[in-house]
Design an enzyme around this catalytic site. Structure first.
Site, PDB file in Angstrom:
ATOM      1  CG  HIS A  70      29.772  38.449  32.275  1.00  0.00           C
ATOM      2  ND1 HIS A  70      31.131  39.264  32.235  1.00  0.00           N
ATOM      3  CD2 HIS A  70      29.617  37.684  31.050  1.00  0.00           C
ATOM      4  CE1 HIS A  70      31.192  39.202  31.403  1.00  0.00           C
ATOM      5  NE2 HIS A  70      30.338  38.104  30.215  1.00  0.00           N
ATOM      6  CG  PHE A 121      19.042  35.222  35.607  1.00  0.00           C
ATOM      7  CD1 PHE A 121      19.421  34.519  35.449  1.00  0.00           C
ATOM      8  CD2 PHE A 121      17.591  35.525  35.808  1.00  0.00           C
ATOM      9  CE1 PHE A 121      17.769  33.942  34.835  1.00  0.00           C
ATOM     10  CE2 PHE A 121      16.689  35.080  35.722  1.00  0.00           C
ATOM     11  CZ  PHE A 121      16.872  33.773  35.416  1.00  0.00           C
ATOM     12  CG  HIS A 132      24.804  38.914  30.005  1.00  0.00           C
ATOM     13  ND1 HIS A 132      24.833  39.173  28.869  1.00  0.00           N
ATOM     14  CD2 HIS A 132      25.436  37.572  29.463  1.00  0.00           C
ATOM     15  CE1 HIS A 132      26.165  38.151  28.022  1.00  0.00           C
ATOM     16  NE2 HIS A 132      26.979  37.447  28.921  1.00  0.00           N
ATOM     17  CE1 TYR A 137      35.326  44.146  30.013  1.00  0.00           C
ATOM     18  CE2 TYR A 137      35.395  46.250  28.448  1.00  0.00           C
ATOM     19  CZ  TYR A 137      35.379  44.529  28.620  1.00  0.00           C
ATOM     20  OH  TYR A 137      35.041  44.279  27.732  1.00  0.00           O
ATOM     21  CB  ALA A 157      34.491  50.925  25.381  1.00  0.00           C
TER      22      ALA A 157
HETATM   23  C1  LIG Z   1      40.889  40.659  30.206  1.00  0.00           C
HETATM   24  O1  LIG Z   1      41.506  41.125  30.005  1.00  0.00           O
HETATM   25  C2  LIG Z   1      42.590  41.894  29.696  1.00  0.00           C
HETATM   26  C3  LIG Z   1      43.421  42.588  30.967  1.00  0.00           C
HETATM   27  O2  LIG Z   1      43.937  41.867  32.170  1.00  0.00           O
HETATM   28  C4  LIG Z   1      42.526  42.145  28.407  1.00  0.00           C
HETATM   29  O3  LIG Z   1      43.898  42.434  27.978  1.00  0.00           O
HETATM   30  C5  LIG Z   1      41.768  41.733  27.963  1.00  0.00           C
HETATM   31  O4  LIG Z   1      41.206  42.116  26.245  1.00  0.00           O
HETATM   32  C6  LIG Z   1      40.877  41.159  28.178  1.00  0.00           C
HETATM   33  N1  LIG Z   1      39.657  39.801  27.556  1.00  0.00           N
HETATM   34  C7  LIG Z   1      38.494  40.398  26.820  1.00  0.00           C
HETATM   35  C8  LIG Z   1      37.555  39.173  26.300  1.00  0.00           C
HETATM   36  O5  LIG Z   1      37.870  41.254  27.691  1.00  0.00           O
HETATM   37 ZN   LIG Z   2      28.221  36.217  28.072  1.00  0.00          ZN
END
Ligand SMILES: *[C@@H]1O[C@H](CO)[C@@H](O)[C@H](O)[C@H]1NC(C)=O
Ligand SMILES: [Zn+2]
Ligand SMILES: *[C@@H]1O[C@H](CO)[C@@H](O)[C@H](O)[C@H]1NC(C)=O
Ligand SMILES: *[C@@H]1O[C@H](CO)[C@@H](O)[C@H](O)[C@H]1NC(C)=O
Length: 498
Positions: free
Chosen positions: A214, A216, A218, A386, A414
């Site tokens: 996240h 600039f 992006h 993540y 993913a």
């Molecule tokens: C944000 O993080 C949580 C884990 O803490 C996860 O369960 C959730 O799906 C995430 N949300 C997004 C939009 O990625």
């Molecule tokens: Zn965005």
């Protein structure tokens, strides 16, 4: 006389030269190349020049070259410095530049100084006739156009989802964003001060953090995709210029000051943001608030010339769009759009607002629409962000999502679900209104899905092999044909595990 180093065989060569003209940009390597080409010898040949008495000719030539080169370099440097200083001066003159821009100039000038110092230092020591590796500074490769000017080629490419977003530095991305506002007629139609536009964009840049994802770049990607969609779908024929301004501005602002940890983390960790916004889309509320804090500074307010009513409309529209980027609301927003799409009415404000929400959502998660080489690095960036979050959640004893866990997730796992169940359904719904996106946006998504599914099969096959009670010694081959991978596993020996 040329002799090949490898076996010290000499061959004599008589060159009848009337005149040889070297450009002042010629380096010793160029001269050597010329000889090699003329004599048909390979580039790595060692060349010595001897005069008729057998005296080594090389020193003389080197000295002459040195003198020429010294003279040219000084002149060139002078011209370049004069040009660049003139350019900087012009930029300072253009108007009373504000602090940010002056800082930028200052750093430009510093860079220029350092470059000059290092170039002077290199002096003539690099001028060796025999060494391929030490090239004289290849002056002809340095573009002479100012950095802030976009080439026509860039301007054309900028309108397409295939634009390579990785090629550009921040300055260049800023110029591109600036160009989009001009090109869409927003600067003209809304009487936006062009210098305020520059300052606003610089301020936006400074308010994105250096997160893995996240950041600039992006912001640039999302805005560039929005610009592409506006061009591709002829949105300027369907929407008012106010709507176009809202779409672009919301895209630019939509992740301002993103901390790199998502809403769920904010809420679970009870951060200041979650407390301030009562757990309701804390991040999106924050991005939006930062956006309007920036507009509240008059030197960055591109809406300064708007009457209060118009400002209110832009503000409301921008807030609605930024808040729509919360993925927790994905189902709700898409369902609402699906209900309208079959009888879509461009004169119905509710319909148009809903479409704008879907459009910014599309752009926000549109990386997989881009060509594979552009899209794939973003997956690594996202996983990095993540992992940063899940590592912190583990340390703080908070719940961790499996798709964020570095122990559990892979790139294909993913992406497959996300492409199949989020991206394709959303883009296919938008396709009902704008059939032209099928070829340019939906098809690349389908190809990306297929590619990741094949990659996953490879991963699974590998896991099967290694989790078996046998040791396989295998070769595997990836055949890359367009987007398809084929895996060939050839067991060449198996051994029972005791
Ligand atoms: C944000 O993080 C949580 C884990 O803490 C996860 O369960 C959730 O799906 C995430 N949300 C997004 C939009 O990625
Ligand atoms: Zn965005
Ligand atoms: C020069 O290059 C040729 C191939 O172009 C190669 O066969 C030869 O071994 C090279 N000689 C030296 C000295 O590196
Ligand atoms: C110039 O070269 C000298 C020695 O080669 C080195 O000590 C010095 O740091 C260099 N200066 C710059 C600006 O590169």
């Amino acid at each position: 006389l040329c002799s090949s180093k490898s076996y010290y065989r000499s061959l004599s060569l008589f060159l009848f030269l009337r005149s040889v003209v070297f450009s002042r940009f010629c380096s010793p390597c160029d001269i050597k190349e010329l000889f090699c080409t003329a004599t048909g010898l390979s580039r790595n040949t060692t060349i010595s020049l001897l005069d008729s008495t057998g005296e080594l000719f090389q020193n003389v030539l080197t000295q002459v070259a040195e003198q020429f080169s010294r003279a040219f370099k000084i002149n060139e440097l002078k011209t370049e410095v004069t040009n660049r200083l003139a350019m900087l001066e012009k930029r300072v003159e253009l108007e009373g530049m504000k602090v940010v821009e002056i800082e930028k100039c200052r750093s430009d000038i510093k860079k220029l100084r350092e470059e000059m110092a290092s170039r002077n230092n290199r002096s003539v020591t690099s001028l060796s006739f025999l060494d391929d590796n030490k090239k004289l500074t290849p002056r002809r490769d340095v573009p002479s156009y100012p950095k802030y000017m976009l080439s026509q080629q860039t301007i054309d490419a900028l309108r397409k989802p295939t634009f390579d977003v990785w090629l550009w530095e921040s300055n260049e991305m800023l110029s591109c964003l600036e160009h989009m506002y001009h090109d869409l007629g927003l600067v003209k139609d809304f009487n936006i001060n062009p210098i305020t536009l520059k300052r606003w964009l610089l301020c936006i840049h400074d308010n994105y953090r250096n997160n893995p994802f996240h950041n600039f770049r992006h912001c640039f990607c999302v805005t560039q995709m929005m610009y592409s969609m506006i061009c591709l779908c002829n949105l300027q024929e369907k929407f008012t210029q106010v709507d176009i301004l809202i779409l672009m501005t919301a895209a630019v602002c939509h992740d301002l000051d993103h901390p790199g940890y998502n809403n769920t983390y904010q809420i679970n960790a009870r951060t200041e943001l979650a407390v301030r916004y009562n757990d309701i889309s804390p991040l999106e509320n924050h991005h939006c608030a930062v956006a309007f804090q920036i507009f509240s500074q008059s030197d960055c307010n591109i809406f300064a010339n708007f009457d209060p009513e118009a400002f209110k409309q832009i503000r409301q529209g921008t807030i609605t769009l930024i808040l729509a980027t919360d993925m927790a609301r994905h189902g709700e927003i898409l369902d609402s759009f699906k209900q309208k799409v079959d009888n879509f009415d461009f004169t119905n404000e509710e319909h148009v607002t809903c479409l704008k929400m879907v459009l910014i959502k599309c752009c926000d998660i549109s990386n997989e629409v881009r060509p594979m080489e552009v899209a794939e690095p973003w997956v690594d960036c996202l996983l990095e962000e993540y992992f940063m979050q899940s590592d912190r959640e583990k340390v703080e004893g908070l719940p961790v999502a499996p798709f964020m866990d570095r122990e559990k997730v892979t790139k294909p796992t993913a992406q497959i679900g996300f492409i199949k169940f989020v991206l394709i359904p959303m883009f296919e719904t938008v396709m009902k209104l704008f059939p032209q996106i099928e070829e340019v946006m939906v098809q690349p998504l389908r190809e990306s899905r297929d590619r990741y599914e094949e990659l996953k099969q490879i991963d699974d096959a590998m896991n099967e092999v290694s989790s078996d009670h046998f040791f396989y010694y295998y070769y595997y081959y990836y055949f890359l044909t367009g987007i398809s991978y084929f895996l060939l596993i050839i067991p060449i020996g198996a051994e029972k595990e005791e």
